[in-house]
Enzyme design. Structure first.
Site, PDB file in Angstrom:
ATOM      1  N   ASP A  93       0.875  -1.172   0.000  1.00 36.08           N
ATOM      2  CA  ASP A  93       0.000   0.000   0.000  1.00 36.08           C
ATOM      3  C   ASP A  93       0.911   1.219   0.000  1.00 36.08           C
ATOM      4  O   ASP A  93       1.828   1.319   0.830  1.00 36.08           O
ATOM      5  CB  ASP A  93      -0.862   0.037   1.276  1.00 36.08           C
ATOM      6  N   SER A 233       9.511   4.759   5.109  1.00 38.97           N
ATOM      7  CA  SER A 233       9.916   3.643   4.252  1.00 38.97           C
ATOM      8  C   SER A 233       9.506   3.866   2.803  1.00 38.97           C
ATOM      9  O   SER A 233       8.518   4.543   2.522  1.00 38.97           O
ATOM     10  CB  SER A 233       9.312   2.342   4.779  1.00 38.97           C
TER      11      SER A 233
END
Length: 273
Positions: A93, A233
């Site tokens: 996602d 990230s």
């Protein structure tokens, strides 16, 4: 400088005392201690705060009770993936941006610019992807922080690049070449029709730990590759020239630096060869 940047980040990056504190915060020992705390029961109080702040949907989560904040952050959810044989899927996602790879391409990832060669720290491997496509998946706090293999294939190489775990917010990037300093890991996958594919994970401040399973020499599309512990990230996919046919909606944003939301397991293109 964006107006919504916090006062604390401005202090850290634009004052002498702040930079002194920043030097301490980015010390590996501090990072390790932060990791220990976030993995301890004492960090559980952060869970409800985080869920409320980022409106975390727990509907498909495999469990409801967690032993620590990191246990919550790396939570697993039930996935129902249906993909075609030649489909290339989103590994996570995220918000996706896409670029054509050429010799002097300067990638803008979380407000830091670098070449494919400097990203990989391997000029020879980088040359294999000249003329190809680069997909950048940027994860935000509300996203699911586990990720999948985007393609099938034989794993030819796994490489870990150590770095300074550093903040990825825009204000920080005015002072530091952030992702060049960040830790990252990448896997070189040989696919029978795509040729070689790179799937890279990038960690950030403070913990930003990359946890890849890597128990097999085979990449299986849709199989979990690993997860991030707390920290910013990013995932990067590199495809060789004339190997992939992106979906029309994604072709529209190529080389624009526009980001579009994608879901884990979503088809982003198909094998062209």
């Amino acid at each position: 400088m964006k107006k919504n940047e916090s006062l604390s980040l401005r202090f850290l990056y634009h004052t002498s005392p702040g930079r002194a504190i920043l030097k301490v915060l980015t010390n590996p020992v501090v990072s390790e201690k932060a990791a220990v705390y976030l993995s301890s029961p004492y960090s559980k109080w952060l869970i409800d705060y985080y869920k409320e702040k980022y409106n975390i949907d727990m509907t498909d989560c495999c469990k409801k009770n967690f032993s620590s904040f990191n246990d919550f952050f790396k939570r697993k959810k039930k996935l129902k993936l249906v993909t075609e044989d030649k489909a290339i899927i989103s590994p996570c996602d995220a918000f996706l941006s896409i670029y054509s790879i050429y010799d002097d391409l300067s990638l803008n990832i979380k407000h830091s610019r670098y070449t494919v060669s400097s990203l990989l720290r391997d000029r020879k491997i980088a040359e294999e992807f000249s003329g190809g496509i680069c997909c950048v998946f940027r994860l935000e706090p509300h996203h699911y922080h586990r990720y999948l293999f985007a393609v099938n294939g034989r794993i030819k190489l796994q490489r870990r690049i150590k770095g300074i775990l550093h903040c990825v917010r825009p204000i920080a990037c005015q002072e530091y070449p952030v992702h060049i300093q960040n830790s990252r890991q990448y896997t070189l996958i040989q696919n029978s029709t795509l040729g070689n594919v790179i799937q890279m994970e990038i960690g950030a401040m403070l913990v930003g730990k990359i946890c890849n399973h890597m128990k097999s020499l085979t990449a299986v599309k849709g199989q979990e590759k690993g997860y991030f512990e707390y920290g910013g990230s990013t995932i990067v996919l590199l495809f060789q020239k004339n190997s992939v046919n992106l979906s029309k909606d994604f072709m529209k944003i190529m080389n624009t630096e526009i980001e579009v939301p994608v879901n884990i397991g979503q088809t982003i293109g198909k094998e062209l060869r």
